[in-house]
Write an enzyme that holds these catalytic residues in place. Structure first.
Site, PDB file in Angstrom:
ATOM      1  N   ASP A 195      21.720 -72.952  51.204  1.00  0.00           N
ATOM      2  CA  ASP A 195      22.404 -72.436  52.387  1.00  0.00           C
ATOM      3  C   ASP A 195      22.750 -70.954  52.239  1.00  0.00           C
ATOM      4  OD1 ASP A 195      23.996 -73.113  54.889  1.00  0.00           O
ATOM      5  OD2 ASP A 195      25.616 -72.341  53.632  1.00  0.00           O
ATOM      6  N   GLU A 233      17.454 -70.864  53.034  1.00  0.00           N
ATOM      7  CA  GLU A 233      17.870 -70.542  54.393  1.00  0.00           C
ATOM      8  C   GLU A 233      18.251 -69.066  54.435  1.00  0.00           C
ATOM      9  OE1 GLU A 233      21.095 -71.047  57.891  1.00  0.00           O
ATOM     10  OE2 GLU A 233      21.648 -70.788  55.797  1.00  0.00           O
TER      11      GLU A 233
END
Ligand code: NOJ
Length: 552
Positions: A207, A249
Site C-alpha cells: 500500500d 500500489e
C-alpha cells in the site's frame, strides 16, 4: 520439474487472474452481520469456478477502522471480526489446495494512531518510540508534498498537544506515517513481512509505497531512498521466500512507475529487482474516457508512453477497486470531463475521484460492461476483478467515504442475500436493494443458472484468456486503421497473434485495416470459436462489440 516449468511456476503472476475482496463484505459464517475468514473459505469453490488464480485480501488486522483497516493497530493478529490467525492459515491452505494463491495488503507507510508504537511515540519527546514517526516543531516542512485526502485533510501535519509538536501523515490524521529513516522501523516492518510469509502466503499488495520517505525540497514521492528500501524487501523475499511477489500500489505516471520494477530501464532482459508487479493506474481512467468520447486515442497514447518493463515483471490492470476511481493521473481538463460525465451528482465524487462501481458507471449496459472487460483482459498485464463486478453489482452513494462500493456481496435473492443469516438491519453496511442493482435481481445464484448472464461471460472470457498465454506474455502493437471509435491492437508472441478489436461507441462501426495481417490466415474469433469473414480488409462491429481474433 523441468527448469522451464520451474521458471513458469516462479513467474506465476505474469498470467494470473487476480480477484480483490474485502473480507468484511464477502461472506459471514457466524451470523454477526460481518464477513469473516471462514466465510471466505466457504466461497473458495466459487472463486475457483470463476477461474481466479490469486486472491488479494484487503487489510485484515486489528484496527479502529477509521480507514477500513488501512489504519493498522497490530500487525501480528487478525481483526476479531474476521477470525483468528488459525482461520487465516486455514484459508491459505484451502486456497492452495485449490490451486489458488493468496496475497494480503501490506500497509507499510503508516499505522493507526492506536498502534502501541504511536501511543508511546506521542507520550514525550524522549520516548524510545518517538523516532518511529515523523515529528516537527513546525508544520512548514515538506510543503511541496500534496495532500491526498483533499476532502477531509487540510494538511499533512497534525498538531499533537501532548508534546506540542506536529506529526506527519499522508492520509487521515488517524494514520501517522512511520519514519523509515529510523533503521529500527525499517527492520521491524521486515519482521511483519516474515511473520505472514511464514504462514505460506504468496505475497503482498504493498500500500501507498511512494510516500515512505520525506525530503525537503521534493514532493516526497518516489524518492531514491524509497527504492533502496523496497529493493531490500524484494531481496529478502527472493532469498527467503522464493516465488512470492510484491505488487506495488503507486498511483503515478508511467515514467515514475518504471523505477519500481528495478532492473535496467534500457534492457528488459535484466531482471527486475524491486516490485514484481505494479498497478497500471494511468490507463484505467482513459478506458472510461474512451467510452464517453468514443475515441481510442488516449488509451493508445498512454500505452505508447508506457515504458517496457523487465521480463520477470508484470503490470496489473484493473477497472475498479475498493477506492474511488482515481483521477489523479489525468489532466485537469480530463478530470472535469470525467466528473461531468461519470459523476454528475456531487455525492458521486470523492477527493480526486469517483466513488462508484463498474456497472453503474457503464449505465448497466451489458455490452459496454463486456467491452470494458474485453479491454481489461486483453491489455498487457494481469487483470484484477473487484468482488461483485463479475455479476455487475451496484453501489450506494449515500454511504460515507468509499463504503458505497464495499457493500455485502450478493450471493442469492433471499433475505440477507446469502451474505449472512443475521438480521439485514444489523449488517455492517446495507445491502444494495434498489430495482436495478438490488440483490433480488443481481446475485450469483441467479447468474450461475442463467447461461447468458454476465457471470458466465466473465467466466468464459477468463477461460479463453488463460488458453492463450499470449495475453500475459505477448507484445502489444496498435493497428493502424481509419476509425478512432475502434480500439485495435495485436497481442503477439512467438506462437500466436491475436487481433483485439473493441467498438467504443454506441453505433455500429466499420474499420478498414491498412496492415495486411488480417489476411494472412482466415481469422477466427477465439471467444465464439467461429471463423470471421472480413469484407476485404474491412470488418463491421456492432455497438460496443468486441472481438478477439486469432490471426496467426
Ligand atoms: C490506498 C488504499 O487503497 C486506500 O484504501 C487507503 O485509504 C490508502 N492507501 C491509505 O492506506
Amino acid at each position: 520439474m523441468t527448469s522451464d516449468k520451474q521458471q513458469m511456476t516462479k513467474l506465476w503472476y505474469k498470467n494470473a487472474i487476480f480477484y480483490e475482496l474485502h473480507i468484511r463484505a464477502f461472506c459471514d459464517s457466524n451470523g454477526d452481520g460481518k464477513g469473516d475468514l471462514p466465510g471466505v473459505v466457504s466461497k473458495l469453490d466459487y472463486l475457483q469456478s470463476l477461474g481466479v488464480d490469486c486472491l488479494w485480501l484487503l487489510p485484515m488486522f486489528p484496527s479502529p477502522l477509521k480507514d477500513d483497516g488501512y489504519d493498522v493497530a497490530d500487525y501480528f493478529h487478525i481483526h476479531p471480526d474476521y477470525g483468528t490467525v488459525d482461520d487465516f492459515r486455514r484459508l491459505v491452505a484451502e486456497a492452495h489446495a485449490r490451486g489458488m494463491r493468496v496475497i494480503t495488503d501490506l500497509v507499510l507507510n503508516h499505522t493507526s494512531d492506536q498502534h502501541p508504537w504511536f501511543i508511546e511515540s506521542r507520550k514525550s519527546k524522549d520516548n524510545p518510540y518517538r523516532d518511529y514517526y515523523v515529528w516537527s516543531e513546525t508544520d512548514q516542512k515538506y510543503t511541496d508534498a500534496r495532500v491526498i485526502f483533499v476532502d477531509t485533510e487540510p494538511s499533512n501535519w497534525t498538531f499533537d498537544p501532548q508534546t506540542g509538536e506536529y506529526y506527519w501523515h499522508r492520509f487521515y490524521a488517524s494514520q501517522p506515517d512511520l519514519n523509515y529513516d529510523n533503521p529500527e522501523v525499517a527492520q521491524k516492518m521486515m519482521d511483519v513481512l516474515r511473520f505472514w510469509l511464514d504462514m505460506g502466503i504468496d505475497g503482498f499488495r504493498a500500500d501507498a509505497v511512494p510516500y515512505l520517505f520525506e525530503r525537503e525540497g521534493t514532493n516526497c514521492e518516489n524518492l531514491p531512498e524509497t527504492h533502496v528500501y523496497l529493493k531490500k524487501v524484494r531481496a529478502m523475499m527472493d532469498a527467503e521466500y522464493p516465488g512470492t511477489i510484491l505488487l506495488g500500489e503507486a498511483n503515478q505516471w508511467p515514467h515514475d512507475l518504471r523505477p519500481y520494477f528495478g532492473g535496467d530501464e534500457n534492457d528488459p532482459t535484466v531482471p527486475g529487482d524491486e516490485f514484481h508487479m505494479a498497478f497500471h493506474f494511468p490507463v484505467m481512467p482513459r478506458i472510461f474516457k474512451a467510452f464517453k468520447t468514443e475515441n481510442s486515442a488516449d488509451v493508445i497514447q498512454i500505452m505508447r508512453d508506457t515504458p517496457s518493463i523487465p521480463e520477470n515483471a508484470q503490470w496489473c490492470v484493473f477497472l475498479r477497486n475498493h477506492d474511488e476511481l482515481t483521477l489523479e493521473m489525468v489532466t485537469e481538463e480530463d478530470r472535469q470531463f470525467m466528473w461531468r460525465e461519470y459523476a454528475p451528482d456531487p455525492k458521486m465524487r470523492l477527493n480526486l475521484g469517483i466513488r462508484r462501481r463498474l456497472a453503474p458507471l457503464l449505465d448497466n449496459n451489458r455490452r459496454k460492461i463486456e467491452a470494458a472487460n474485453a479491454i481489461l483482459f486483453s491489455l498487457p498485464g494481469a487483470p484484477i476483478i473487484y468482488y461483485g463486478d463479475e455479476i455487475g453489482m451496484g453501489d450506494n452513494i449515500d454511504l460515507f467515504d468509499r463504503n458505497g462500493v464495499r457493500t455485502p456481496m450478493q450471493w442469492t435473492g433471499e433475505k440477507g442475500a446469502g451474505f449472512s443469516t443475521a438480521d439485514p438491519a444489523t449488517f455492517y453496511a446495507p445491502l444494495i436493494d434498489d430495482d436495478t442493482f438490488g440483490y433480488r435481481r443481481v446475485n450469483v445464484a441467479a447468474q450461475k443458472t442463467d447461461l447468458d448472464s454476465l457471470w458466465h461471460t466473465m467466466r468464459k472470457m477468463i477461460a479463453v484468456r488463460k488458453a492463450h498465454p499470449v495475453f500475459g506474455n505477448g507484445d502489444l502493437e496498435f493497428v493502424p486503421h481509419d476509425n478512432p471509435a475502434v480500439l485495435a491492437y495485436f497481442r503477439r508472441d512467438a506462437r500466436e497473434t491475436i487481433l483485439v478489436l473493441v467498438n467504443l461507441s454506441a453505433t455500429a462501426q466499420k474499420i478498414t485495416l491498412t496492415a495486411g495481417d488480417l489476411m494472412k490466415a482466415p481469422p477466427y474469433d477465439i471467444v465464439t470459436g467461429e471463423p470471421v469473414a472480413p469484407d476485404g480488409t474491412s470488418l463491421w462491429l456492432q455497438p460496443y462489440q468486441y472481438r478477439w481474433l486469432h490471426i496467426g
